[in-house]
Design a protein around this motif. Structure first.
Motif, PDB file in Angstrom:
ATOM      1  N   ARG A  94      -2.161  -8.512  44.994  1.00  0.00           N
ATOM      2  CA  ARG A  94      -1.529  -7.940  46.173  1.00  0.00           C
ATOM      3  C   ARG A  94      -0.923  -6.551  46.014  1.00  0.00           C
ATOM      4  O   ARG A  94       0.121  -6.252  46.609  1.00  0.00           O
ATOM      5  CB  ARG A  94      -0.458  -8.894  46.755  1.00  0.00           C
ATOM      6  CG  ARG A  94      -0.812 -10.330  46.939  1.00  0.00           C
ATOM      7  CD  ARG A  94      -2.006 -10.636  47.811  1.00  0.00           C
ATOM      8  NE  ARG A  94      -2.419  -9.684  48.810  1.00  0.00           N
ATOM      9  CZ  ARG A  94      -2.125  -9.738  50.084  1.00  0.00           C
ATOM     10  NH1 ARG A  94      -1.370 -10.690  50.551  1.00  0.00           N
ATOM     11  NH2 ARG A  94      -2.604  -8.862  50.912  1.00  0.00           N
ATOM     12  N   CYS A  95      -1.514  -5.688  45.210  1.00  0.00           N
ATOM     13  CA  CYS A  95      -0.994  -4.320  45.111  1.00  0.00           C
ATOM     14  C   CYS A  95      -1.111  -3.674  46.496  1.00  0.00           C
ATOM     15  O   CYS A  95      -2.136  -3.819  47.164  1.00  0.00           O
ATOM     16  CB  CYS A  95      -1.775  -3.517  44.085  1.00  0.00           C
ATOM     17  SG  CYS A  95      -1.720  -4.275  42.465  1.00  0.00           S
ATOM     18  N   LYS A  96      -0.078  -2.929  46.868  1.00  0.00           N
ATOM     19  CA  LYS A  96      -0.009  -2.452  48.257  1.00  0.00           C
ATOM     20  C   LYS A  96      -1.045  -1.382  48.591  1.00  0.00           C
ATOM     21  O   LYS A  96      -1.388  -1.168  49.731  1.00  0.00           O
ATOM     22  CB  LYS A  96       1.379  -1.874  48.534  1.00  0.00           C
ATOM     23  CG  LYS A  96       2.376  -2.931  48.968  1.00  0.00           C
ATOM     24  CD  LYS A  96       3.747  -2.353  48.962  1.00  0.00           C
ATOM     25  CE  LYS A  96       4.340  -2.091  50.293  1.00  0.00           C
ATOM     26  NZ  LYS A  96       5.703  -1.531  50.158  1.00  0.00           N
ATOM     27  N   PHE A  97      -1.528  -0.674  47.556  1.00  0.00           N
ATOM     28  CA  PHE A  97      -2.441   0.443  47.801  1.00  0.00           C
ATOM     29  C   PHE A  97      -3.900   0.014  47.748  1.00  0.00           C
ATOM     30  O   PHE A  97      -4.803   0.824  47.889  1.00  0.00           O
ATOM     31  CB  PHE A  97      -2.224   1.542  46.733  1.00  0.00           C
ATOM     32  CG  PHE A  97      -2.215   0.987  45.340  1.00  0.00           C
ATOM     33  CD1 PHE A  97      -3.378   0.761  44.662  1.00  0.00           C
ATOM     34  CD2 PHE A  97      -1.016   0.655  44.728  1.00  0.00           C
ATOM     35  CE1 PHE A  97      -3.378   0.208  43.398  1.00  0.00           C
ATOM     36  CE2 PHE A  97      -0.985   0.108  43.455  1.00  0.00           C
ATOM     37  CZ  PHE A  97      -2.181  -0.116  42.790  1.00  0.00           C
ATOM     38  N   CYS A  98      -4.147  -1.287  47.535  1.00  0.00           N
ATOM     39  CA  CYS A  98      -5.499  -1.724  47.167  1.00  0.00           C
ATOM     40  C   CYS A  98      -6.329  -2.186  48.360  1.00  0.00           C
ATOM     41  O   CYS A  98      -5.852  -2.952  49.199  1.00  0.00           O
ATOM     42  CB  CYS A  98      -5.378  -2.851  46.159  1.00  0.00           C
ATOM     43  SG  CYS A  98      -6.953  -3.548  45.679  1.00  0.00           S
ATOM     44  N   VAL A  99      -7.586  -1.743  48.412  1.00  0.00           N
ATOM     45  CA  VAL A  99      -8.502  -2.175  49.466  1.00  0.00           C
ATOM     46  C   VAL A  99      -9.155  -3.535  49.142  1.00  0.00           C
ATOM     47  O   VAL A  99      -9.072  -4.462  49.948  1.00  0.00           O
ATOM     48  CB  VAL A  99      -9.607  -1.109  49.727  1.00  0.00           C
ATOM     49  CG1 VAL A  99     -10.597  -1.608  50.763  1.00  0.00           C
ATOM     50  CG2 VAL A  99      -8.990   0.196  50.183  1.00  0.00           C
ATOM     51  N   PRO A 100      -9.784  -3.670  47.971  1.00  0.00           N
ATOM     52  CA  PRO A 100     -10.518  -4.931  47.738  1.00  0.00           C
ATOM     53  C   PRO A 100      -9.633  -6.174  47.797  1.00  0.00           C
ATOM     54  O   PRO A 100     -10.108  -7.260  48.116  1.00  0.00           O
ATOM     55  CB  PRO A 100     -11.088  -4.756  46.327  1.00  0.00           C
ATOM     56  CG  PRO A 100     -11.101  -3.294  46.079  1.00  0.00           C
ATOM     57  CD  PRO A 100      -9.956  -2.724  46.857  1.00  0.00           C
ATOM     58  N   ASP A 101      -8.339  -6.003  47.545  1.00  0.00           N
ATOM     59  CA  ASP A 101      -7.447  -7.164  47.585  1.00  0.00           C
ATOM     60  C   ASP A 101      -7.304  -7.728  48.998  1.00  0.00           C
ATOM     61  O   ASP A 101      -6.855  -8.860  49.193  1.00  0.00           O
ATOM     62  CB  ASP A 101      -6.065  -6.774  47.034  1.00  0.00           C
ATOM     63  CG  ASP A 101      -5.127  -7.966  46.973  1.00  0.00           C
ATOM     64  OD1 ASP A 101      -5.455  -8.904  46.229  1.00  0.00           O
ATOM     65  OD2 ASP A 101      -4.113  -7.979  47.698  1.00  0.00           O
ATOM     66  N   LEU A 102      -7.712  -6.931  49.998  1.00  0.00           N
ATOM     67  CA  LEU A 102      -7.599  -7.410  51.374  1.00  0.00           C
ATOM     68  C   LEU A 102      -8.667  -8.466  51.671  1.00  0.00           C
ATOM     69  O   LEU A 102      -8.572  -9.208  52.641  1.00  0.00           O
ATOM     70  CB  LEU A 102      -7.750  -6.235  52.354  1.00  0.00           C
ATOM     71  CG  LEU A 102      -6.735  -5.092  52.173  1.00  0.00           C
ATOM     72  CD1 LEU A 102      -7.100  -3.907  53.044  1.00  0.00           C
ATOM     73  CD2 LEU A 102      -5.321  -5.555  52.480  1.00  0.00           C
ATOM     74  N   SER A 142       3.304  -7.742  41.820  1.00  0.00           N
ATOM     75  CA  SER A 142       2.669  -8.878  41.112  1.00  0.00           C
ATOM     76  C   SER A 142       1.610  -8.433  40.113  1.00  0.00           C
ATOM     77  O   SER A 142       0.829  -9.242  39.640  1.00  0.00           O
ATOM     78  CB  SER A 142       1.994  -9.803  42.125  1.00  0.00           C
ATOM     79  OG  SER A 142       2.856 -10.141  43.149  1.00  0.00           O
ATOM     80  N   LYS A 143       1.550  -7.148  39.837  1.00  0.00           N
ATOM     81  CA  LYS A 143       0.466  -6.633  38.987  1.00  0.00           C
ATOM     82  C   LYS A 143       0.420  -7.323  37.624  1.00  0.00           C
ATOM     83  O   LYS A 143      -0.655  -7.496  37.046  1.00  0.00           O
ATOM     84  CB  LYS A 143       0.670  -5.127  38.794  1.00  0.00           C
ATOM     85  CG  LYS A 143      -0.428  -4.420  38.034  1.00  0.00           C
ATOM     86  CD  LYS A 143      -1.535  -4.041  38.952  1.00  0.00           C
ATOM     87  CE  LYS A 143      -2.382  -2.914  38.421  1.00  0.00           C
ATOM     88  NZ  LYS A 143      -3.497  -2.646  39.330  1.00  0.00           N
ATOM     89  N   GLY A 144       1.588  -7.701  37.097  1.00  0.00           N
ATOM     90  CA  GLY A 144       1.605  -8.245  35.735  1.00  0.00           C
ATOM     91  C   GLY A 144       1.802  -9.748  35.668  1.00  0.00           C
ATOM     92  O   GLY A 144       2.091 -10.271  34.588  1.00  0.00           O
ATOM     93  N   GLY A 165     -12.105 -10.091  46.445  1.00  0.00           N
ATOM     94  CA  GLY A 165     -10.649 -10.188  46.502  1.00  0.00           C
ATOM     95  C   GLY A 165     -10.056 -10.143  45.111  1.00  0.00           C
ATOM     96  O   GLY A 165     -10.758  -9.961  44.123  1.00  0.00           O
ATOM     97  N   CYS A 166      -8.721 -10.269  45.046  1.00  0.00           N
ATOM     98  CA  CYS A 166      -8.078 -10.244  43.739  1.00  0.00           C
ATOM     99  C   CYS A 166      -6.926 -11.244  43.708  1.00  0.00           C
ATOM    100  O   CYS A 166      -6.976 -12.220  42.997  1.00  0.00           O
ATOM    101  CB  CYS A 166      -7.581  -8.838  43.412  1.00  0.00           C
ATOM    102  SG  CYS A 166      -6.459  -8.783  42.007  1.00  0.00           S
ATOM    103  N   GLY A 167      -5.901 -10.981  44.495  1.00  0.00           N
ATOM    104  CA  GLY A 167      -4.783 -11.914  44.554  1.00  0.00           C
ATOM    105  C   GLY A 167      -3.477 -11.324  44.057  1.00  0.00           C
ATOM    106  O   GLY A 167      -2.411 -11.877  44.304  1.00  0.00           O
TER     107      GLY A 167
HETATM  108  S1  SF4 Z   1      -5.168  -2.875  42.384  1.00  0.00           S
HETATM  109 FE1  SF4 Z   1      -3.964  -4.753  42.212  1.00  0.00          FE
HETATM  110  S2  SF4 Z   1      -4.625  -6.077  43.893  1.00  0.00           S
HETATM  111 FE2  SF4 Z   1      -6.161  -4.446  43.658  1.00  0.00          FE
HETATM  112  S3  SF4 Z   1      -7.690  -5.285  42.315  1.00  0.00           S
HETATM  113 FE3  SF4 Z   1      -6.264  -4.217  40.992  1.00  0.00          FE
HETATM  114  S4  SF4 Z   1      -4.749  -5.733  40.380  1.00  0.00           S
HETATM  115 FE4  SF4 Z   1      -5.882  -6.562  42.115  1.00  0.00          FE
END
Ligand code: SF4
Ligand code: B12
Length: 608
Positions: free
Chosen positions: A259-267, A400-402, A255-257
């Protein structure tokens, strides 16, 4: 355990149709479960770059790779012929299965060796794949720019693996189950029949649902085409490899946290994995002959700060230094490579970056002679998402990227973060997304401005633009952006070609290197690319090749000139934080807001 080297041959893939493979039967009747992965996803002896290049270059350019890495097909085996190393995903499937099956029932082997293990006794051939059809970002795009045969090298090898499995004389006896981060590509392109795949599993092998699926396959039951299995919700649910992994990959977080909308691992749930387990897996790699380690993560900076009282975007400096120190100081670890991270932490805690550099540079295999100030010219090159320079676009796709900084300050966070990173010999690869849904010319201009600002300030990142790909399951799954390189606007082409032009700067090991690239680009344009990519490609390519200077192209109105950006300093960025966040800042980095009164420590209070 001693390792034997294969000789490597023509295509690097054993054809199960060939007389040798169809007539040679494994003496023990084969293994019950055979695990494998495409050859091009399993090799690790030439560094990360070779796999990334194979994912992006079309198959007709394979000769380039063969010339640069003549031994790339040479892989190491265990004495029983199984693979000495395999991608971490395969190793975890193996580990998961060994909870239920005997060692003797499960094997992980290279595609070339399938015929040694697939026999009448085999009930499952399980394939783990990262990117089988090359339809993901930064892979599809480069192959399509290059032309008529769009198939990336990796995809070619993945397809060969599937067709070899399909041609196995025992194919009717076993089920083919596919998993890994690229499984969705088979679902989305509906290539089950073509690739002879019975079932694609989305999710982790640790899940009891995955075990259930294998049970069914072994009993010869029909499998559903697609199975979604649950991700463990806590640290205890994640297994670790105790054998050797490709690149020494050991998971650090899931995960990441952000929450970028295009991102898979963040799910996936945000989990940082326990240090003792990470260290055991590092030692297991070393024990099995690996000299390199890489911790897999979406953002290394969240480790040690997940579910603590401090927000995860204020890195836990001590924890990170302690972890990385133990890794690089493990006897036998000669090389360590960073995987992914985000850029805001470099602005939040520049001293952390410095301390990590002191620790990690000596074991980095990456050298940038023209950029690094390290005595041996070593560098660190994690992958970081830049994605866009347009605040309007960033608000839509990655608000929230930054964090902790406001997304309005994204261009400043990028510039300031890159300054801190470069000063400490970090030269990241930064991905950009071109052709986001709803992207306007103004958005592209904003991104070009940011790229020119990077150049103007003498900063360096290896900029990797890719065309928006709606990844499965993400919140942008149903959206479409640009789908063909011919649809790219002149500005989008300019952005792509400017990035590549800038990337060639540190490649100037020899005066003729970049020149050769540019002359080659012109030749390719005349021969093929002009027709393929359409008229919008022409002037940006002229810019890239240097045939006409950028100044002249700007004067002629053929390319956008770019305008200087007003960028906030670190002090200004820190001053823009919400007062409630000040408590998490480290005083030794300086730039604290003047209004900030640090909390009275117990010792200071006692002194009063
Ligand atoms: S794209 Fe965004 S949500 Fe996904 S890993 Fe990178 S910073 Fe995290
Ligand atoms: C390390 C890494 C790399 C390394 C090493 C890869 C390797 N071969 O070992 C390098 C740098 C080479 C690399 C390259 C690329 N990568 Co990469 N990489 C990663 C990273 C950070 C970790 C992968 C990993 O090993 N994870 C740990 C293992 C345990 O997880 P896993 O493989 O997913 O396995 C679990 C499940 O998937 C499942 N599973 C796996 N296999 C199977 C099989 C079966 C049968 C079953 C049932 C289950 C199952 O169980 C496992 C857990 O128990 C991931 C991000 C991430 N956190 O996953 C990106 C990631 C996988 N990479 C990605 C991409 C895009 C690429 C590239 C295309 C980039 C590029 N343009 O060059 C290339 C492709 C390379 C190729 N050969 O084609 C994307 C994938 C997107 C997609 N496929 O749609 C990811 C998710 C990054 C991202 N943020 O988007 N990568």
């Amino acid at each position: 355990m001693s390792a034997a080297k294969s000789n490597g041959h023509g295509t690097g893939v054993q054809d199960l149709n060939s007389s040798t493979s169809t007539t040679v039967q494994p003496s023990d009747g084969g293994k019950l479960i055979v695990l494998t992965a495409p050859l091009t996803e399993s090799i690790d002896h030439a560094g990360y770059f070779i796999q990334m290049a194979m994912a992006s270059l079309p198959i007709w350019m394979e000769g380039v790779m063969n010339r640069k890495y003549p031994k790339w097909r040479d892989v190491e085996h265990n004495p029983d012929g199984s693979a000495r190393y395999m991608p971490a995903g395969v190793r975890l499937v193996e580990k998961s299965l060994l909870r239920e099956y005997r060692n003797d029932d499960v094997v992980a082997c290279f595609p070339d060796d399938l015929h040694k293990f697939v026999g009448p006794r085999t009930r499952v051939v399980a394939v783990s794949t990262h990117n089988p059809l090359g339809v993901t970002f930064a892979a599809g795009v480069y192959t399509s720019i290059f032309g008529s045969s769009k198939m990336p090298i990796n995809s070619h090898y993945a397809r060969q693996l599937f067709s070899n499995i399909k041609a196995s004389p025992y194919r009717d006896n076993f089920k083919v189950i596919v998993g890994g981060s690229g499984g969705w590509q088979i679902i989305q392109t509906d290539t089950y029949e073509e690739l002879s795949v019975d079932c694609v599993v989305e999710g982790r092998s640790e899940s009891t649902d995955t075990l259930e699926l294998f049970r069914k396959a072994i009993q010869g039951e029909e499998l559903p085409r697609r199975v979604e299995v649950k991700h463990p919700l806590d640290r205890e649910g994640i297994l670790f490899p105790d054998t050797r992994t490709t690149f020494g990959v050991v998971e650090m977080t899931t995960g990441c946290g952000r929450r970028c909308k295009f991102c898979v691992p963040d799910l996936n749930p945000q989990i940082d994995l326990p240090k003792d387990k990470i260290m055991e897996a590092v030692r297991a790699n070393v024990r099995n002959g690996n000299k390199q380690i890489s911790l897999a993560t979406e953002d290394m900076f969240i480790w040690g700060q997940v579910h603590t009282d401090t927000p995860f975007y204020f890195p836990n400096r001590e924890a990170l230094i302690d972890l990385y120190s133990d890794i690089v100081n493990t006897p036998g670890v000669e090389q360590h490579v960073l995987s992914h991270c985000t850029i805001a932490p470099a602005v939040v805690d520049p001293l952390l970056i410095k301390q990590l550099s002191d620790l990690l540079l000596p074991k980095s295999p990456i050298h940038f002679p023209y950029l690094s100030s390290h005595p041996e010219k070593k560098a660190l090159a994690p992958l970081i998402g830049l994605e866009t320079g347009s605040v309007r676009m960033a608000k839509q796709i990655m608000s929230s990227k930054g964090v902790p900084f406001a997304i309005e300050d994204w261009p400043s966070v990028v510039i300031e973060g890159l300054r801190v990173l470069n000063e400490n010999n970090w030269f990241p690869a930064m991905t950009l997304i071109v052709g986001n849904p709803g992207e306007t010319d103004d958005d592209v201009r904003d991104t070009i401005d940011l790229v020119y600002e990077i150049e103007r300030r003498g900063l360096f990142a290896f900029l990797v633009p890719s065309i928006f790909t709606p990844l499965h399951d993400t919140r942008m799954e149903k959206e479409t952006g640009v789908t063909q390189t011919r649809q790219l606007t002149p500005l989008q082409w300019q952005l792509m070609m400017k990035c590549w032009k800038m990337n060639l700067r540190p490649g100037q090991y020899s005066w003729w290197g970049p020149l050769a690239w540019r002359v080659g680009a012109l030749g390719m344009w005349a021969y093929k690319l002009r027709a393929l990519n359409g008229p919008n490609f022409t002037w940006p390519l002229m810019m890239f090749s240097g045939a006409i200077s950028e100044k002249n192209l700007q004067r002629m109105g053929k390319i956008y000139a770019g305008k200087p950006l007003k960028v906030k300093t670190r002090r200004e960025l820190i001053a823009s934080l919400k007062p409630r966040d000040w408590q998490y800042l480290r005083a030794d980095n300086g730039d604290l807001p003047v209004e900030y009164v640090p909390p009275v420590t117990a010792r200071a209070a006692a002194a009063v």
